[in-house]
Enzyme design. Structure first.
Site, PDB file in Angstrom:
ATOM      1  CG  HIS A  14      58.456  69.769   0.980  1.00  0.00           C
ATOM      2  ND1 HIS A  14      58.609  68.587   1.585  1.00  0.00           N
ATOM      3  CD2 HIS A  14      59.341  69.792  -0.279  1.00  0.00           C
ATOM      4  CE1 HIS A  14      59.274  67.770   0.594  1.00  0.00           C
ATOM      5  NE2 HIS A  14      59.882  68.437  -0.399  1.00  0.00           N
ATOM      6  CG  HIS A  16      62.666  71.073  -4.023  1.00  0.00           C
ATOM      7  ND1 HIS A  16      63.841  70.918  -3.295  1.00  0.00           N
ATOM      8  CD2 HIS A  16      61.618  70.365  -3.385  1.00  0.00           C
ATOM      9  CE1 HIS A  16      63.327  69.936  -2.397  1.00  0.00           C
ATOM     10  NE2 HIS A  16      62.267  69.451  -2.603  1.00  0.00           N
ATOM     11  CG  HIS A 194      63.676  66.163   1.206  1.00  0.00           C
ATOM     12  ND1 HIS A 194      63.914  67.527   1.592  1.00  0.00           N
ATOM     13  CD2 HIS A 194      62.889  66.300  -0.186  1.00  0.00           C
ATOM     14  CE1 HIS A 194      63.229  68.220   0.780  1.00  0.00           C
ATOM     15  NE2 HIS A 194      62.681  67.418  -0.358  1.00  0.00           N
ATOM     16  CD  GLU A 197      59.769  61.672  -1.968  1.00  0.00           C
ATOM     17  OE1 GLU A 197      58.882  61.804  -2.972  1.00  0.00           O
ATOM     18  OE2 GLU A 197      60.877  62.166  -1.896  1.00  0.00           O
ATOM     19  CG  ASP A 275      58.560  67.646  -3.619  1.00  0.00           C
ATOM     20  OD1 ASP A 275      59.249  68.369  -3.355  1.00  0.00           O
ATOM     21  OD2 ASP A 275      58.358  66.434  -3.790  1.00  0.00           O
ATOM     22  CG  ASP A 276      60.140  69.313  -7.183  1.00  0.00           C
ATOM     23  OD1 ASP A 276      61.284  70.374  -7.297  1.00  0.00           O
ATOM     24  OD2 ASP A 276      60.150  68.571  -6.361  1.00  0.00           O
TER      25      ASP A 276
END
Length: 334
Positions: A14, A16, A194, A197, A275-276
């Site tokens: 996961h 990005h 996704h 969340e 994630d980021d």
């Protein structure tokens, strides 16, 4: 524990790629392309990375992505990510990219693919990191927009393993994209999404039942629905959990409150991801270390999370078996 975490072969599922755009590279690319930004230094840009909700993050995320214009930009971005996670012991990664973020700005789909794909191939050759690429549809846009993006992706079926669904969940249920996901599956793509969340557990159910996903990205709100938790555990649906992201975006008020260990204890297949990372304060190794400390995870817990990352990946079974044997061979410190 930090040395043990580093030594374990692991996958990241996961990530990005646009979210790995570090301030220094963002500023350098802005200068390269003559783009004016409201930040004059890395420190000023880091200060702007103060979010109270997902939309705050998305606003600056999309603005930052505006400096990615040519294939070399996407190559540099992806190569820098691979070099960072190689230092964390990552041996396989499954990377999200958001083509609509770029094609809506006039950047051709082919340009994005060229840069990312070359970097992934070079990363496997130079760093030994295998990879899969996941095209994510932006859920705040229409399903018709997603259909157009799928059309552009079809010539790249050999390079794109799956399609996903990201961006803000508020008012954007997975069922909105049922038709385009069905078409993607018919074209041979795997599906992920996704859900759960900021969105409710019902969005996880929709992702499973309407989109037929094989993994849930995030999914931490499943704990609000014990029947759903039992289903996820029974069907061995992996959750790609992103702890630092969850605390940065106030899904949990602090890492000690995170439900990762509780979900593991309920038998769910939990993986750790970043994630980021440029925006949320750490790559995958930092996420492992943060939960290990805050949740008092032991060596068996950490090994289980590393094993889950491999079993939940899209690697072929023989490669999974080989990496699992490598994980089990890593000696624990005395």
């Amino acid at each position: 524990m930090a040395a043990y975490i580093r030594a374990l072969p692991k996958a990241e599922l996961h990530l990005h790629i646009e979210g790995s755009l570090e301030p220094g590279m963002l500023l350098a690319l802005a200068e390269k392309h003559g783009i004016e930004l409201p930040y004059d230094s890395e420190a000023a840009l880091q200060e702007a990375y103060s979010f109270t909700q997902l939309q705050d993050f998305l606003d600056i995320y999309f603005k930052g992505a505006g400096v990615l214009l040519d294939a070399d930009d996407f190559y540099q971005l992806t190569r820098a990510y691979l070099e960072r996670v190689h230092a964390d012991g990552v041996v396989h990664c499954e990377i999200f990219f958001d083509p609509q973020t770029h094609t809506d700005r006039g950047v051709p789909f082919a340009t994005v693919m060229d840069g990312i794909s070359r970097a992934l191939k070079d990363g496997e050759r130079d760093l030994g990191i295998s990879s899969r690429l996941i095209l994510s549809f932006l859920r705040h846009l229409s399903e018709a927009d997603a259909e157009k993006t799928l059309d552009e992706a079809l010539p790249y079926r050999g390079e794109i393993a799956a399609v996903g669904l990201d961006s803000s969940e508020h008012g954007q249920p997975p069922e909105k994209f049922s038709r385009v996901f069905a078409r993607a599956r018919s074209e041979g793509f795997l599906t992920v999404a996704h859900a759960g969340e900021e969105g409710p557990p019902e969005y996880i159910r929709q992702a499973l039942d309407d989109l037929k996903v094989v993994r849930i990205d995030h999914g931490v709100r499943c704990e609000e629905d014990l029947d759903l938790c039992r289903r996820l555990a029974s069907e061995k649906i992996p959750l790609t959990v992103c702890p630092l992201s969850n605390t940065k975006l106030a899904v949990f008020d602090r890492m000690e409150s995170h439900n990762l260990k509780r979900l593991m204890d309920m038998g769910l297949v939990i993986t750790i991801n970043s994630d980021d990372p440029a925006y949320f304060g750490g790559y995958v190794g930092a996420n492992y270390r943060a939960v290990a400390e805050a949740l008092s995870l032991d060596y068996d817990d950490i090994r289980a999370l590393a094993r889950n990352s491999i079993t939940a990946s899209f690697l072929p079974e023989d490669q999974k078996k080989a990496w699992l044997e490598c994980i089990d061979a890593v000696a624990r410190p005395d």
